[in-house]
Enzyme design. Structure first.
Site, PDB file in Angstrom:
ATOM      1  CG  HIS A 128      -9.347  -0.626   0.726  1.00  0.00           C
ATOM      2  ND1 HIS A 128      -8.576  -0.662   1.874  1.00  0.00           N
ATOM      3  CD2 HIS A 128     -10.642  -0.663   1.147  1.00  0.00           C
ATOM      4  CE1 HIS A 128      -9.369  -0.712   2.940  1.00  0.00           C
ATOM      5  NE2 HIS A 128     -10.618  -0.701   2.529  1.00  0.00           N
ATOM      6  CB  SER A 185      -0.862   0.017   1.256  1.00  0.00           C
ATOM      7  OG  SER A 185      -1.321   1.341   1.517  1.00  0.00           O
ATOM      8  CG  ASP A 201      -5.491  -3.051   4.206  1.00  0.00           C
ATOM      9  OD1 ASP A 201      -4.381  -2.655   4.598  1.00  0.00           O
ATOM     10  OD2 ASP A 201      -6.275  -2.370   3.521  1.00  0.00           O
ATOM     11  CG  MET A 223     -10.646  -3.280   6.796  1.00  0.00           C
ATOM     12  SD  MET A 223      -9.262  -2.895   5.701  1.00  0.00           S
ATOM     13  CE  MET A 223      -8.269  -1.777   6.696  1.00  0.00           C
ATOM     14  CG  ASP A 283      -5.245   1.941   1.175  1.00  0.00           C
ATOM     15  OD1 ASP A 283      -6.133   1.087   1.358  1.00  0.00           O
ATOM     16  OD2 ASP A 283      -4.035   1.721   1.396  1.00  0.00           O
ATOM     17  CG  MET A 325      -9.118   6.740   2.658  1.00  0.00           C
ATOM     18  SD  MET A 325      -8.222   6.975   4.201  1.00  0.00           S
ATOM     19  CE  MET A 325      -7.182   5.508   4.216  1.00  0.00           C
ATOM     20  CG  MET A 360     -11.505   2.697   2.930  1.00  0.00           C
ATOM     21  SD  MET A 360      -9.869   2.825   3.657  1.00  0.00           S
ATOM     22  CE  MET A 360      -8.860   2.739   2.179  1.00  0.00           C
ATOM     23  CG  HIS A 384      -4.135  -2.316  -1.031  1.00  0.00           C
ATOM     24  ND1 HIS A 384      -5.290  -3.061  -1.093  1.00  0.00           N
ATOM     25  CD2 HIS A 384      -4.337  -1.426  -0.012  1.00  0.00           C
ATOM     26  CE1 HIS A 384      -6.135  -2.666  -0.160  1.00  0.00           C
ATOM     27  NE2 HIS A 384      -5.589  -1.651   0.517  1.00  0.00           N
TER      28      HIS A 384
END
Ligand code: DX5
Ligand code: ZN
Length: 224
Positions: A68, A6, A181, A139, A33, A35, A70, A31
């Site tokens: 991923h 990540s 993760d 998670m 992330d 958000m 979020m 990966h």
């Protein structure tokens, strides 16, 4: 067990160099992330489809990229990530209204589909979708930032998924991958491997540990 770095805690001005280092160390899964400043409890913003697209262009077609999400509106915006070139979209079960529709939409667009669940969400929320999923992500920290402490109490949930996936495979179903993760480092990577994890996301354990990216990755892989 495969490692998916990540980039969350990376220096974003040096991302190109980091990608080159990771690939030269044999990494073939990244990966990302995403958000949106809204969904995670600490209201962080990371990056969106433009950076995802740049990373795809930098890495070329051979590297597997998962996103991923979020975010509050995955059901409205998932296509932007598919268009940006990800292989797999992982969405939070807590953040969608109709997981079946989103899985079907992703598959129709040629993208793999994964579901992720927060530490306090039981496996039973995701098990009904297992037979259609390319991946389940458990998670092992509360999502929102890198560098948090690993939650060992996730073991029973991971073992529950491992058993369900093994039964699914034995009866001729999809070989759904099991990912973890959050808080994975060189010293607990072999533990999660022993629980039956297929892919471990590792951020700060690669980027911000004591050594260089190369040294940190070697320490992790030799511990496996
Ligand atoms: C947390 C993210 C993780 C995180 C992992 O919200 O989903 O991917 O960046 O970072 P480490 O390995 O530092 O816990
Ligand atoms: Zn993540």
């Amino acid at each position: 067990m495969q490692i998916a770095p990540s980039i969350l805690t990376a220096d974003f001005c040096e991302l190109g160099k980091l990608m080159e280092e990771l690939v030269s160390e044999g990494i073939d899964w990244i990966h990302l992330d995403v958000m949106d400043g809204n969904w995670v409890i600490n209201k962080t913003i990371t990056f969106g489809p433009s950076l995802v697209r740049s990373i795809r262009q930098k890495l070329g077609p051979e590297i597997f990229i998962d996103c991923h999400l979020m975010i509050t509106n995955a059901e409205e915006t998932w296509e932007q990530y598919v268009d940006a070139g990800v292989n797999l979209v992982i969405f939070h079960i807590e953040a969608v209204n109709d997981a079946n529709v989103l899985i079907d939409n992703l598959h129709s667009s040629g993208c793999q589909a994964g579901i992720v669940l927060n530490p306090d969400t039981p496996a039973s929320e995701v098990l009904p979708y297992l037979s259609k999923l390319d991946l389940v992500l458990v998670m092992s920290v509360v999502p929102g930032k890198g560098g948090q402490s690993f939650m060992p109490e996730m073991e029973s949930k991971i073992r529950e998924f491992r058993l369900a996936i093994n039964n699914q495979i034995d009866s001729g179903g999809l070989p759904t991958k099991l990912m973890i993760d959050g808080g994975i480092k060189h010293y607990n990577a072999s533990l999660v491997k022993s629980w039956g994890i297929d892919v471990a996301v590792i951020g700060s354990g690669i980027i911000n540990d004591n050594g260089t990216v190369e040294e940190n990755l070697k320490e992790i892989t030799s511990a496996l």
